[in-house]
Design a protein around this motif. Structure first.
Motif, PDB file in Angstrom:
ATOM      1  N   ILE A  18     -14.029 -58.169  87.788  1.00 31.93           N
ATOM      2  CA  ILE A  18     -14.001 -58.688  89.155  1.00 31.93           C
ATOM      3  C   ILE A  18     -12.988 -59.831  89.208  1.00 31.93           C
ATOM      4  CG2 ILE A  18     -15.342 -59.827  90.966  1.00 31.93           C
ATOM      5  CD1 ILE A  18     -17.810 -58.424  89.905  1.00 31.93           C
ATOM      6  N   LEU A  19     -11.966 -59.659  90.019  1.00 36.94           N
ATOM      7  CA  LEU A  19     -10.896 -60.658  90.140  1.00 36.94           C
ATOM      8  C   LEU A  19     -11.170 -61.540  91.350  1.00 36.94           C
ATOM      9  CD1 LEU A  19      -7.831 -58.312  89.463  1.00 36.94           C
ATOM     10  CD2 LEU A  19      -9.185 -59.623  87.817  1.00 36.94           C
ATOM     11  N   MET A  20     -11.264 -62.837  91.120  1.00 38.69           N
ATOM     12  CA  MET A  20     -11.532 -63.803  92.198  1.00 38.69           C
ATOM     13  C   MET A  20     -10.332 -64.733  92.324  1.00 38.69           C
ATOM     14  SD  MET A  20     -15.562 -64.679  91.431  1.00 38.69           S
ATOM     15  CE  MET A  20     -15.177 -65.364  89.827  1.00 38.69           C
ATOM     16  N   GLU A  21      -9.609 -64.597  93.446  1.00 36.77           N
ATOM     17  CA  GLU A  21      -8.399 -65.397  93.668  1.00 36.77           C
ATOM     18  C   GLU A  21      -8.755 -66.697  94.385  1.00 36.77           C
ATOM     19  OE1 GLU A  21      -4.875 -63.141  94.953  1.00 36.77           O
ATOM     20  OE2 GLU A  21      -6.219 -61.410  95.064  1.00 36.77           O
ATOM     21  N   HIS A  22      -8.116 -67.783  93.931  1.00 35.48           N
ATOM     22  CA  HIS A  22      -8.342 -69.106  94.527  1.00 35.48           C
ATOM     23  C   HIS A  22      -6.975 -69.748  94.756  1.00 35.48           C
ATOM     24  CE1 HIS A  22     -12.650 -68.881  93.628  1.00 35.48           C
ATOM     25  NE2 HIS A  22     -12.288 -68.377  92.463  1.00 35.48           N
ATOM     26  N   SER A  23      -6.570 -69.739  96.025  1.00 35.40           N
ATOM     27  CA  SER A  23      -5.293 -70.378  96.356  1.00 35.40           C
ATOM     28  C   SER A  23      -5.473 -71.809  96.811  1.00 35.40           C
ATOM     29  CB  SER A  23      -4.585 -69.584  97.461  1.00 35.40           C
ATOM     30  OG  SER A  23      -5.368 -69.594  98.654  1.00 35.40           O
ATOM     31  N   PHE A  24      -6.728 -72.229  97.016  1.00 38.02           N
ATOM     32  CA  PHE A  24      -7.056 -73.600  97.418  1.00 38.02           C
ATOM     33  C   PHE A  24      -6.444 -73.983  98.752  1.00 38.02           C
ATOM     34  CE2 PHE A  24      -6.751 -73.509  92.751  1.00 38.02           C
ATOM     35  CZ  PHE A  24      -8.085 -73.688  92.454  1.00 38.02           C
ATOM     36  N   ASP A  71      -0.605 -58.697  94.321  1.00 33.16           N
ATOM     37  CA  ASP A  71      -0.322 -57.457  95.043  1.00 33.16           C
ATOM     38  C   ASP A  71      -0.916 -56.291  94.257  1.00 33.16           C
ATOM     39  OD1 ASP A  71       1.398 -56.913  92.909  1.00 33.16           O
ATOM     40  OD2 ASP A  71       3.129 -57.749  93.971  1.00 33.16           O
ATOM     41  N   ASP A  72      -0.781 -55.084  94.790  1.00 28.02           N
ATOM     42  CA  ASP A  72      -1.406 -53.906  94.175  1.00 28.02           C
ATOM     43  C   ASP A  72      -0.854 -53.629  92.781  1.00 28.02           C
ATOM     44  OD1 ASP A  72      -2.931 -53.605  96.425  1.00 28.02           O
ATOM     45  OD2 ASP A  72      -1.605 -52.111  97.356  1.00 28.02           O
ATOM     46  N   ASP A  73       0.449 -53.839  92.585  1.00 29.37           N
ATOM     47  CA  ASP A  73       1.048 -53.565  91.275  1.00 29.37           C
ATOM     48  C   ASP A  73       0.508 -54.515  90.211  1.00 29.37           C
ATOM     49  OD1 ASP A  73       2.540 -51.534  92.379  1.00 29.37           O
ATOM     50  OD2 ASP A  73       4.315 -52.803  92.730  1.00 29.37           O
ATOM     51  N   ILE A  74       0.372 -55.797  90.556  1.00 25.39           N
ATOM     52  CA  ILE A  74      -0.131 -56.768  89.576  1.00 25.39           C
ATOM     53  C   ILE A  74      -1.595 -56.485  89.253  1.00 25.39           C
ATOM     54  CG2 ILE A  74      -0.656 -59.202  89.195  1.00 25.39           C
ATOM     55  CD1 ILE A  74       1.790 -59.910  90.837  1.00 25.39           C
ATOM     56  N   ARG A  75      -2.373 -56.140  90.292  1.00 26.34           N
ATOM     57  CA  ARG A  75      -3.778 -55.786  90.047  1.00 26.34           C
ATOM     58  C   ARG A  75      -3.880 -54.585  89.104  1.00 26.34           C
ATOM     59  NH1 ARG A  75      -8.005 -57.545  93.091  1.00 26.34           N
ATOM     60  NH2 ARG A  75      -7.521 -59.081  94.711  1.00 26.34           N
ATOM     61  N   ALA A  76      -3.044 -53.585  89.349  1.00 25.41           N
ATOM     62  CA  ALA A  76      -3.074 -52.393  88.506  1.00 25.41           C
ATOM     63  C   ALA A  76      -2.703 -52.736  87.067  1.00 25.41           C
ATOM     64  CB  ALA A  76      -2.119 -51.333  89.063  1.00 25.41           C
ATOM     65  N   SER A  77      -1.720 -53.641  86.906  1.00 21.48           N
ATOM     66  CA  SER A  77      -1.319 -54.022  85.548  1.00 21.48           C
ATOM     67  C   SER A  77      -2.435 -54.792  84.835  1.00 21.48           C
ATOM     68  CB  SER A  77      -0.050 -54.871  85.587  1.00 21.48           C
ATOM     69  OG  SER A  77      -0.298 -56.130  86.201  1.00 21.48           O
ATOM     70  N   ILE A  78      -3.195 -55.600  85.584  1.00 19.27           N
ATOM     71  CA  ILE A  78      -4.323 -56.324  84.990  1.00 19.27           C
ATOM     72  C   ILE A  78      -5.387 -55.353  84.503  1.00 19.27           C
ATOM     73  CG2 ILE A  78      -6.228 -57.919  85.472  1.00 19.27           C
ATOM     74  CD1 ILE A  78      -4.388 -59.375  87.423  1.00 19.27           C
ATOM     75  N   VAL A 106      -1.161 -63.789  84.190  1.00 19.56           N
ATOM     76  CA  VAL A 106      -1.180 -62.392  84.630  1.00 19.56           C
ATOM     77  C   VAL A 106       0.011 -62.048  85.500  1.00 19.56           C
ATOM     78  CG1 VAL A 106      -3.691 -62.242  84.466  1.00 19.56           C
ATOM     79  CG2 VAL A 106      -2.641 -62.977  86.623  1.00 19.56           C
ATOM     80  N   ALA A 107       0.718 -63.063  86.006  1.00 22.45           N
ATOM     81  CA  ALA A 107       1.922 -62.882  86.818  1.00 22.45           C
ATOM     82  C   ALA A 107       2.772 -64.144  86.634  1.00 22.45           C
ATOM     83  CB  ALA A 107       1.563 -62.665  88.289  1.00 22.45           C
ATOM     84  N   PRO A 108       4.058 -64.100  87.027  1.00 27.03           N
ATOM     85  CA  PRO A 108       4.913 -65.280  86.811  1.00 27.03           C
ATOM     86  C   PRO A 108       4.336 -66.574  87.380  1.00 27.03           C
ATOM     87  CG  PRO A 108       6.256 -63.399  87.437  1.00 27.03           C
ATOM     88  CD  PRO A 108       4.829 -62.957  87.558  1.00 27.03           C
TER      89      PRO A 108
END
Length: 398
Positions: free
Chosen positions: A329-335, A307-314, A281-283
């Protein structure tokens, strides 16, 4: 094309088509309504061995449902006597036989009660509790497709009963219409006090019973079974209204359930296609897992924060697959790792992958070398055998 159509005799083609249909589809020469009536009536009575056969079959089907065994469930359906009173009720409606209808209804009610008792007792004492009881859950959400199965299965059942020479159609009808598993599932619901299982399965059983009886009623009328007594227009009109009301009450929830099922399947397929085609979904952020619950898709993402732009593109990409923003629902996991740590992990994965590829390449080259040696050895043995054969041939000539 117009000249060809004008030159065709449609009336003659229509008569020829009717003759072909009549030749292959005419059934009345093979129908014996009197014998069929006696067979159906004899299958209604529920006492003696039939009681025990039903109880044993119910336990057998309950075991199959409990262990998710389709083969055991099918075996139980083949020995079940549940079909008799249902077809008998359809025959009674079609021939205006009030006494037969009362008898069929009484015996069917007794069968249902015994089935519920047997299945409930089994699931109360069974020590096995499946985490994913798919065979049980499959009987809790009936749809319009179950209506079609019951109706056309009932058509085949009464037609088979009416034939002069009967075959094995009734066994297939018993399996297709599946009368026993819903009762067993309802017993499971009673044993575990789960009303979703109980009511859903009981509704499926009602659907099967009503539409098998309805199909029998139509076929009895079509085949011309002899009626027991005449019926006044007022009584016939009242019966038609009652039947229509029952059908509407049963059909509406099943149609709604079918629509919901189709929508859920389409939504899940759309989510699957979206994830497969948009893993990255992003680089430096990708979807590594997803889960669908009802009308919501939970996407698990790993990598850099969005960021907001990537979320909007998704959301825009998901919209192309028919997935609305509120359904995603987007769940981010950076660990809890820094960017440097993530770069190190990625580099290690890359190096390990390259090492595994190098090892596999070396192994492949070793195998190819061994195959070449074996091919040379085989060629040498063939040549040596050819020489030995030549020497033996020369010796025989000598």
């Amino acid at each position: 094309m117009r000249h060809i159509l004008q030159g065709m005799d449609f009336k003659r083609l229509w008569h020829r088509f009717r003759r072909v249909v009549r030749y292959y589809g005419y059934i009345f020469d093979e129908i014996d309504t009197e014998s069929a009536t006696q067979r159906i009536k004899s299958a209604i009575w529920f006492r003696g061995p039939n009681v025990w056969i039903l109880a044993f079959a119910i336990v057998l089907a309950s075991v199959g449902l409990n262990v998710n065994s389709t083969a055991v469930i099918i075996g139980a359906m083949l020995v079940s006597p549940l079909m008799g009173p249902i077809i008998g009720a359809g025959l009674a409606l079609g021939t205006n036989d009030v006494d037969l209808l009362k008898s069929a209804g009484k015996n069917l009610l007794a069968m249902v009660i015994i089935s519920l008792i047997a299945s409930t007792l089994f699931f109360l004492v069974s020590p096995l509790s499946l985490v994913n009881p798919t065979e049980l859950e499959a009987r809790t959400s009936p749809t319009i497709y179950d209506v079609l199965i019951a109706f056309f299965g009932g058509m085949a059942g009464i037609l088979e009963n009416s034939r002069k020479e009967r075959g094995t159609v009734l066994s297939g009808v018993a399996i297709a219409t599946a009368l026993m598993p819903p009762l067993c599932t309802a017993g499971y619901g009673l044993a575990h006090l789960n009303m979703h299982f109980f009511l859903g399965a009981l509704y499926l059983f009602v659907i099967n019973s009503v539409f098998i009886a309805l199909a029998t009623y139509f076929m009895v009328k079509y085949l011309g079974f002899p009626t027991v007594s005449g019926m006044s227009e007022e009584l016939a009109s009242r019966r038609a209204k009652v039947i229509s009301t029952i059908l509407v009450i049963i059909l509406v929830p099943s149609i709604w359930s079918a629509i919901t099922l189709i929508q859920s399947n389409n939504f899940e397929r759309n989510v699957q296609n979206f994830v497969e085609n948009n893993r990255l979904v992003a680089p430096r952020t990708y979807i590594y897992d997803y889960r669908v619950q009802g009308r919501q898709a939970h996407l698990s993402l790993a990598g850099e924060p969005l960021d907001d732009d990537i979320r909007a593109s998704i959301y825009v990409k998901a919209g192309r697959y028919g997935i609305k923003q509120r359904e995603l629902i987007l769940m981010e996991h950076s660990f809890g790792l820094s960017q440097q740590d993530m770069d190190t992990i990625i580099e290690e994965i890359y190096n390990n992958t390259n090492n595994e590829l190098d090892e596999n390449q070396a192994l492949l080259e070793s195998i190819e070398s061994r195959l070449e040696e074996m091919a040379l050895e085989l060629s040498r043995l063939k040549h040596q055998r050819h020489q030995n054969d030549s020497i033996q041939t020369d010796s025989l000539r000598f």
